[in-house]
Design an enzyme around this catalytic site. Structure first.
Site, PDB file in Angstrom:
ATOM      1  N   GLY A  57      90.312  33.653 124.871  1.00 45.58           N
ATOM      2  CA  GLY A  57      90.488  35.084 124.649  1.00 45.58           C
ATOM      3  C   GLY A  57      90.879  35.342 123.206  1.00 45.58           C
ATOM      4  O   GLY A  57      91.473  34.475 122.560  1.00 45.58           O
ATOM      5  N   GLN A 107      94.163  39.997 116.083  1.00 45.35           N
ATOM      6  CA  GLN A 107      94.318  38.605 115.629  1.00 45.35           C
ATOM      7  C   GLN A 107      93.408  38.268 114.446  1.00 45.35           C
ATOM      8  O   GLN A 107      93.582  37.228 113.812  1.00 45.35           O
ATOM      9  CB  GLN A 107      94.045  37.628 116.786  1.00 45.35           C
ATOM     10  CG  GLN A 107      95.098  37.710 117.892  1.00 45.35           C
ATOM     11  CD  GLN A 107      94.797  36.758 119.029  1.00 45.35           C
ATOM     12  OE1 GLN A 107      94.049  37.102 119.943  1.00 45.35           O
ATOM     13  NE2 GLN A 107      95.350  35.564 118.972  1.00 45.35           N
ATOM     14  N   CYS A 141      98.336  30.255 122.305  1.00 47.38           N
ATOM     15  CA  CYS A 141      97.797  31.437 121.635  1.00 47.38           C
ATOM     16  C   CYS A 141      97.245  31.003 120.283  1.00 47.38           C
ATOM     17  O   CYS A 141      97.897  30.243 119.563  1.00 47.38           O
ATOM     18  CB  CYS A 141      98.927  32.462 121.438  1.00 47.38           C
ATOM     19  SG  CYS A 141      98.381  33.964 120.612  1.00 47.38           S
ATOM     20  N   LEU A 142      96.055  31.481 119.957  1.00 45.15           N
ATOM     21  CA  LEU A 142      95.441  31.090 118.684  1.00 45.15           C
ATOM     22  C   LEU A 142      96.266  31.562 117.485  1.00 45.15           C
ATOM     23  O   LEU A 142      96.125  31.039 116.399  1.00 45.15           O
ATOM     24  CB  LEU A 142      94.002  31.633 118.597  1.00 45.15           C
ATOM     25  CG  LEU A 142      93.011  31.024 119.601  1.00 45.15           C
ATOM     26  CD1 LEU A 142      91.669  31.736 119.533  1.00 45.15           C
ATOM     27  CD2 LEU A 142      92.825  29.535 119.362  1.00 45.15           C
ATOM     28  N   HIS A 168      97.345  38.632 128.790  1.00 43.23           N
ATOM     29  CA  HIS A 168      97.781  38.062 127.502  1.00 43.23           C
ATOM     30  C   HIS A 168      97.137  38.834 126.341  1.00 43.23           C
ATOM     31  O   HIS A 168      97.811  39.222 125.392  1.00 43.23           O
ATOM     32  CB  HIS A 168      97.391  36.573 127.470  1.00 43.23           C
ATOM     33  CG  HIS A 168      97.632  35.868 126.173  1.00 43.23           C
ATOM     34  ND1 HIS A 168      98.388  34.721 126.079  1.00 43.23           N
ATOM     35  CD2 HIS A 168      97.203  36.116 124.904  1.00 43.23           C
ATOM     36  CE1 HIS A 168      98.427  34.323 124.811  1.00 43.23           C
ATOM     37  NE2 HIS A 168      97.703  35.140 124.089  1.00 43.23           N
ATOM     38  N   GLU A 169      95.829  39.085 126.455  1.00 41.81           N
ATOM     39  CA  GLU A 169      95.112  39.766 125.360  1.00 41.81           C
ATOM     40  C   GLU A 169      95.519  41.236 125.245  1.00 41.81           C
ATOM     41  O   GLU A 169      95.639  41.762 124.133  1.00 41.81           O
ATOM     42  CB  GLU A 169      93.594  39.647 125.560  1.00 41.81           C
ATOM     43  CG  GLU A 169      93.040  38.241 125.517  1.00 41.81           C
ATOM     44  CD  GLU A 169      93.525  37.413 124.355  1.00 41.81           C
ATOM     45  OE1 GLU A 169      93.733  37.959 123.260  1.00 41.81           O
ATOM     46  OE2 GLU A 169      93.733  36.201 124.542  1.00 41.81           O
ATOM     47  N   HIS A 227      98.534  41.580 123.312  1.00 42.86           N
ATOM     48  CA  HIS A 227      98.272  41.555 121.860  1.00 42.86           C
ATOM     49  C   HIS A 227      98.033  42.973 121.329  1.00 42.86           C
ATOM     50  O   HIS A 227      98.503  43.328 120.250  1.00 42.86           O
ATOM     51  CB  HIS A 227      97.037  40.715 121.545  1.00 42.86           C
ATOM     52  CG  HIS A 227      97.319  39.251 121.344  1.00 42.86           C
ATOM     53  ND1 HIS A 227      98.161  38.777 120.362  1.00 42.86           N
ATOM     54  CD2 HIS A 227      96.867  38.156 121.995  1.00 42.86           C
ATOM     55  CE1 HIS A 227      98.204  37.452 120.425  1.00 42.86           C
ATOM     56  NE2 HIS A 227      97.438  37.050 121.413  1.00 42.86           N
TER      57      HIS A 227
HETATM   58 NI    NI Z   1      97.072  35.064 122.072  1.00 43.55          NI
END
Ligand code: NI
Length: 174
Positions: free
Chosen positions: A46, A51, A94-95, A136-137, A140
């Site tokens: 995701g 991000q 998480c990226l 989760h997204e 963000h």
């Molecule tokens: Ni993340």
């Protein structure tokens, strides 16, 4: 399509709230394509627009296994409704937060109203991994990160550790 740079903590933009989209135009379509390419390139499941530094309520997910056919889903202006009381727990990474995994309990099932890449209103029914990933997204888009589930002490420790890693030029996270 192009791969964009993924922003990591402690960049302040990750704490900001993203703005809704009025219309899915050419720029938004290009952004969606880039988000998919960037996500696949980083082996993520995701990725939210914030991000890559863009404060728009757009995110992409794909929870298919590596040996399966891809299942890309792009969500514009996603709104969660109907969260189940039953929960599931995943160790989430998480990226934007390298080398960090945190066990988080979230509703196992949810439904999400959203607009797709063609500008059509849709509903996504999510269960298990997809439910966790979408929640989760969407977090963000509201400036919330997985480390916000931790105490301030633990959170500061992780951010400090990541900032140190960033300063080391020989070490890369791909
Ligand atoms: Ni993340």
């Amino acid at each position: 399509m192009s791969i964009r740079e993924i922003i990591t903590v402690p960049d302040e933009i990750l704490k900001k709230i993203s703005d809704p989209i009025e219309k899915v135009g050419v720029n938004e379509k290009k952004l969606i394509d880039d988000l998919f390419e960037t996500m696949y390139n980083s082996n993520g499941i995701g990725l939210a627009a914030v991000q890559v530094g863009i404060l728009k309520r757009i995110l992409v997910v794909d929870v298919s296994n590596k040996d399966e056919k891809k299942q890309p889903i792009a969500l514009v202006n996603p709104v969660i409704r109907n969260l189940s009381s039953e929960t599931s727990v995943y160790e989430e990474g998480c990226l934007s937060i390298p080398e960090t995994f945190i066990e988080i309990e979230r509703p196992k099932i949810c439904e999400v109203d959203y607009i797709d890449k063609k500008g059509e209103k849709k509903i996504l029914k999510c269960d298990g991994l997809l439910s966790t990933c979408v929640q989760h997204e969407i977090n963000h888009l509201d400036g919330k990160l997985i480390i916000d589930h931790l105490s301030k002490l633990k959170k500061d420790f992780i951010i400090k550790k990541i900032s140190k890693v960033k300063k080391n030029p020989d070490r890369i996270v791909v």
